[in-house]
Write a protein that holds these residues in place. Structure first.
Motif, PDB file in Angstrom:
ATOM      1  N   ASP A  87       0.258   6.406  -8.013  1.00  0.00           N
ATOM      2  CA  ASP A  87       0.075   4.995  -8.826  1.00  0.00           C
ATOM      3  C   ASP A  87      -0.580   5.306  -9.993  1.00  0.00           C
ATOM      4  N   PHE A 103       5.054  -1.161  -9.114  1.00  0.00           N
ATOM      5  CA  PHE A 103       4.077  -2.016  -8.397  1.00  0.00           C
ATOM      6  C   PHE A 103       2.929  -0.992  -7.774  1.00  0.00           C
ATOM      7  N   VAL A 104       1.700  -1.317  -7.781  1.00  0.00           N
ATOM      8  CA  VAL A 104       0.845  -0.495  -7.473  1.00  0.00           C
ATOM      9  C   VAL A 104      -0.312  -1.453  -6.566  1.00  0.00           C
ATOM     10  N   SER A 105      -0.941  -0.763  -5.781  1.00  0.00           N
ATOM     11  CA  SER A 105      -1.998  -1.363  -4.918  1.00  0.00           C
ATOM     12  C   SER A 105      -3.175  -1.844  -6.033  1.00  0.00           C
ATOM     13  N   ASN A 160       1.482  -5.692  -0.131  1.00  0.00           N
ATOM     14  CA  ASN A 160       1.264  -4.406   0.670  1.00  0.00           C
ATOM     15  C   ASN A 160       1.161  -4.669   2.069  1.00  0.00           C
ATOM     16  N   ARG A 163      -4.052  -3.538   6.491  1.00  0.00           N
ATOM     17  CA  ARG A 163      -3.773  -2.172   6.862  1.00  0.00           C
ATOM     18  C   ARG A 163      -4.405  -1.765   8.419  1.00  0.00           C
ATOM     19  N   ARG A 184      -8.457   9.622   5.284  1.00  0.00           N
ATOM     20  CA  ARG A 184      -8.146   9.391   3.672  1.00  0.00           C
ATOM     21  C   ARG A 184      -8.172   7.966   3.619  1.00  0.00           C
ATOM     22  N   MET A 186      -7.803   5.107  -0.164  1.00  0.00           N
ATOM     23  CA  MET A 186      -7.372   4.799  -1.373  1.00  0.00           C
ATOM     24  C   MET A 186      -8.603   5.049  -2.243  1.00  0.00           C
ATOM     25  N   GLU A 223      -5.028   4.948   6.702  1.00  0.00           N
ATOM     26  CA  GLU A 223      -5.066   3.485   7.027  1.00  0.00           C
ATOM     27  C   GLU A 223      -3.844   2.933   5.921  1.00  0.00           C
ATOM     28  N   ASN A 224      -3.032   2.174   6.600  1.00  0.00           N
ATOM     29  CA  ASN A 224      -2.048   1.529   5.896  1.00  0.00           C
ATOM     30  C   ASN A 224      -1.279   0.532   6.453  1.00  0.00           C
ATOM     31  N   PHE A 251      -0.064  -5.957  -3.799  1.00  0.00           N
ATOM     32  CA  PHE A 251       0.520  -4.992  -4.759  1.00  0.00           C
ATOM     33  C   PHE A 251       0.540  -5.981  -5.988  1.00  0.00           C
TER      34      PHE A 251
END
Ligand code: KDG
Length: 348
Positions: A87, A103-105, A160, A163, A184, A186, A223-224, A251
């Motif tokens: 991203d 598109f990005v978070s 998005n 999560r 992990r 972001m 986490e997603n 997003f």
């Protein structure tokens, strides 16, 4: 010359003529195609999720709409699975003008505009309806309007999603089960502070490196949203899933400002209209995708647990001092305005 050999010669001449005509026709077609391609505006659209993800499907929907609305004069070429980078790398490529869209978070955007960190605060939105109302309302637009000076055009928000936590160590039924888990997150300070505050060992990492880090146990968990856990195949190396819905991540559908400024107003209108038409589609397939993903993950042996309402309340209280400190770092006016808009939307 016998009749047979004369016929052979004629036939040979005919097939040679036919061959030459075919080659010429192919040349013309190729020339037309190249000429058309030169006239056609090519738009490179990279993203990090899997092609099979709901948002991968939405990107292709957007591409089709651009083609339809421009009568084929604008062609979006999509590159999923992080093919054009992470991203952050794609954000920089847009700023530099070597890529047109992505598109990005909002999390990596917070590295450029700290106010985007508001969306990484836990339990900000009660549900998708509230999220849509805030993001599509004045507060969401205000944040998008901070991007052009940074070299980016924030067209609108896609989803998005909410999560959830996965890990390879053990079931996580309450926040204290996160103790010692290498998780992990972001790459922004809010996500880092929240999960360190809950007792995890939070490790910021680009999405493109995540599967390998999980597979090699460099990190224990992540986490997603559920559809990402499925379509990016995290479940293959993450036997435990906790339904926490701890954060709703938007997003942002981004265009390169350097590229955008070179478009005609008609071309800009095509992109804006295609973005609008794709937003409803993207949110629909995102929500359907999460429902389907939960069933899929259960079918594939993932052990599913859930934070109770009481546990979520306890987490809010535990994080209170961290959130109030983060509010000062993000920008108190932004946090109060987004919280106010969320509370307002929750009432309707
Ligand atoms: O390009 C895909 C990422 O933008 C998205 O998956 C971000 O949620 C995200 C994460 O965890 O990095």
């Amino acid at each position: 010359m016998t009749v047979r050999s004369a016929m052979k010669t004629t036939l040979g001449l005919k097939s040679m003529m036919l061959g030459l005509a075919t080659v010429a026709a192919m040349g013309l077609v190729a020339h037309d195609a190249v000429a058309k391609d030169i006239k056609t505006r090519i738009i490179r659209f990279g993203y990090g999720l899997a092609d099979s993800s709901p948002t991968g499907k939405a990107t292709r929907f957007f591409a089709e709409e651009v083609g339809r609305l421009s009568d084929g004069k604008m062609k979006v070429k999509t590159y999923g699975n992080g093919a054009l980078g992470s991203d952050e790398q794609m954000q920089n490529a847009l700023i530099g003008g070597s890529q047109e869209m992505t598109f990005v978070s909002t999390a990596p955007l917070a590295g450029m505009v700290k106010e985007f960190g508001v969306f990484d605060l836990p339990f900000l939105f009660d549900n998708e309806k509230v999220a849509d109302a805030v993001l599509d309302g004045p507060e969401g637009r205000k944040l998008l309007d901070t991007l052009p000076p940074k070299g980016l055009i924030g067209l609108l928000y896609w989803e998005n999603g909410f999560r959830n936590i996965t890990n390879s160590r053990h079931e996580i039924n309450k926040a204290s089960d996160l103790n010692g888990i290498k998780l992990r997150v972001m790459q922004n300070q809010v996500a880092l502070s929240v999960f360190n505050g809950l007792g995890a060992n939070a490790i910021p990492m680009p999405f493109t490196e995540l599967f390998t880090a999980l597979e090699t146990k460099t990190v224990d968990g992540q986490e997603n949203p559920l559809s990402t856990i499925q379509t990016s195949k995290f479940y293959e190396v993450q036997p435990y899933l906790t339904i926490s819905n701890h954060v709703y991540t938007p997003f942002v559908l981004l265009a390169s400002k350097r590229w955008w400024d070179g478009l005609s107003t008609d071309e800009q209108a095509v992109i804006e209209e295609a973005a609008k038409r794709s937003q409803a589609f993207q949110r629909k397939v995102s929500r359907e995708g999460d429902v389907a993903a939960l069933a899929y993950l259960k079918e594939h042996g993932v052990k599913v647990s859930e934070f109770s309402t009481a546990e979520k309340e306890a987490i809010r209280e535990q994080l209170e001092p961290i959130v109030s400190k983060l509010k000062q770092e993000i920008g108190p006016e932004t946090v109060d305005a987004v919280l106010g808009a969320a509370q307002e939307a929750s009432k309707s």
